[in-house]
Design a protein around this motif. Sequence first.
Motif, short mmCIF file in Angstrom:
data_model
loop_
_atom_site.label_atom_id
_atom_site.label_comp_id
_atom_site.label_asym_id
_atom_site.label_seq_id
_atom_site.Cartn_x
_atom_site.Cartn_y
_atom_site.Cartn_z
N LEU A 102 21.16 0.86 7.33
CA LEU A 102 20.02 1.15 8.18
C LEU A 102 19.06 -0.02 8.20
O LEU A 102 18.76 -0.60 7.14
N ALA A 103 18.54 -0.37 9.38
CA ALA A 103 17.50 -1.38 9.50
C ALA A 103 16.21 -0.80 8.91
O ALA A 103 16.11 0.40 8.65
N GLN A 104 15.21 -1.64 8.72
CA GLN A 104 13.93 -1.18 8.18
C GLN A 104 13.31 -0.08 9.03
O GLN A 104 12.55 0.74 8.54
N THR A 105 13.64 -0.05 10.30
CA THR A 105 13.11 0.96 11.21
C THR A 105 13.85 2.29 11.09
O THR A 105 13.43 3.28 11.68
N GLY A 106 14.95 2.31 10.37
CA GLY A 106 15.76 3.51 10.21
C GLY A 106 16.89 3.62 11.20
O GLY A 106 17.71 4.54 11.11
N THR A 107 16.98 2.69 12.13
CA THR A 107 18.10 2.71 13.08
C THR A 107 19.34 2.13 12.42
O THR A 107 19.25 1.21 11.60
N PRO A 108 20.51 2.64 12.77
CA PRO A 108 21.74 2.12 12.17
C PRO A 108 21.98 0.67 12.59
O PRO A 108 21.74 0.29 13.73
N ALA A 109 22.46 -0.13 11.65
CA ALA A 109 22.88 -1.50 11.97
C ALA A 109 24.10 -1.42 12.89
O ALA A 109 24.87 -0.45 12.82
N PRO A 110 24.30 -2.41 13.74
CA PRO A 110 25.45 -2.38 14.67
C PRO A 110 26.81 -2.24 13.97
O PRO A 110 27.73 -1.69 14.56
N ILE A 111 26.93 -2.70 12.73
CA ILE A 111 28.21 -2.63 12.01
C ILE A 111 28.38 -1.31 11.25
O ILE A 111 29.40 -1.10 10.61
N SER A 112 27.40 -0.45 11.30
CA SER A 112 27.39 0.77 10.51
C SER A 112 28.00 1.95 11.28
O SER A 112 27.83 2.03 12.49
N PRO A 113 28.71 2.84 10.59
CA PRO A 113 29.01 2.87 9.17
C PRO A 113 30.27 2.05 8.85
O PRO A 113 31.13 1.87 9.70
N LEU A 114 30.34 1.58 7.62
CA LEU A 114 31.53 0.87 7.13
C LEU A 114 32.51 1.90 6.58
O LEU A 114 32.11 2.83 5.87
N THR A 115 33.78 1.72 6.91
CA THR A 115 34.83 2.60 6.40
C THR A 115 36.01 1.72 5.96
O THR A 115 36.01 0.51 6.18
N GLY A 116 37.01 2.33 5.38
CA GLY A 116 38.19 1.57 4.94
C GLY A 116 37.88 0.76 3.70
O GLY A 116 36.97 1.07 2.94
N ASN A 117 38.66 -0.29 3.46
CA ASN A 117 38.48 -1.19 2.32
C ASN A 117 38.46 -0.43 1.00
O ASN A 117 37.74 -0.78 0.08
#
Length: 149
Positions: free
Chosen positions: A37-52
């Motif tokens: 989450l960015a400081q504003t609470g919006t999801p980062a463009p790469i979020s959510p991370l899965t796999g790995n």
Amino acid sequence: MSVVYSGAGLNQPVTTTIDANGQVWVANSGNSSVTILAQTGTPAPISPLTGNGLSAPSSIAIDTSGNAWVTNKAGNSLSAFSGSGAALSGSPFSGGGLNSPSALAIDPAGNLWITNPSNSSLSEFNRSGASLGQTSGLAGPASIAIHPN
């Protein structure tokens, strides 16, 4: 003041950490993912991370290079992501006595210390993901903190 966030892949969040850019990284045990989450609470463009190798993640920490390290309680492993969300080479990491790993801390040298309540031990890994050994004989360690000096 209370702030509530929902969506963005959040599902049984168990722990958070904040990177140098002020982004909040959240380990989601319920859907084996990591939300950023960015400081504003919006999801980062790469979020959510899965796999790995993410499998019921239980703890997350950011190293001095900006890499996120995640313990996988169900997978008995350690997943590592770059700050841009890419899996680090060799990730996920296993061995070193990892057994339902729960808490994670990074020391000033960049080594990772991980509690293993299921086998009453503490595992140590270096910043490349190689096991440095295991300390046994503890009584169900559940958390860990490292002095910065």
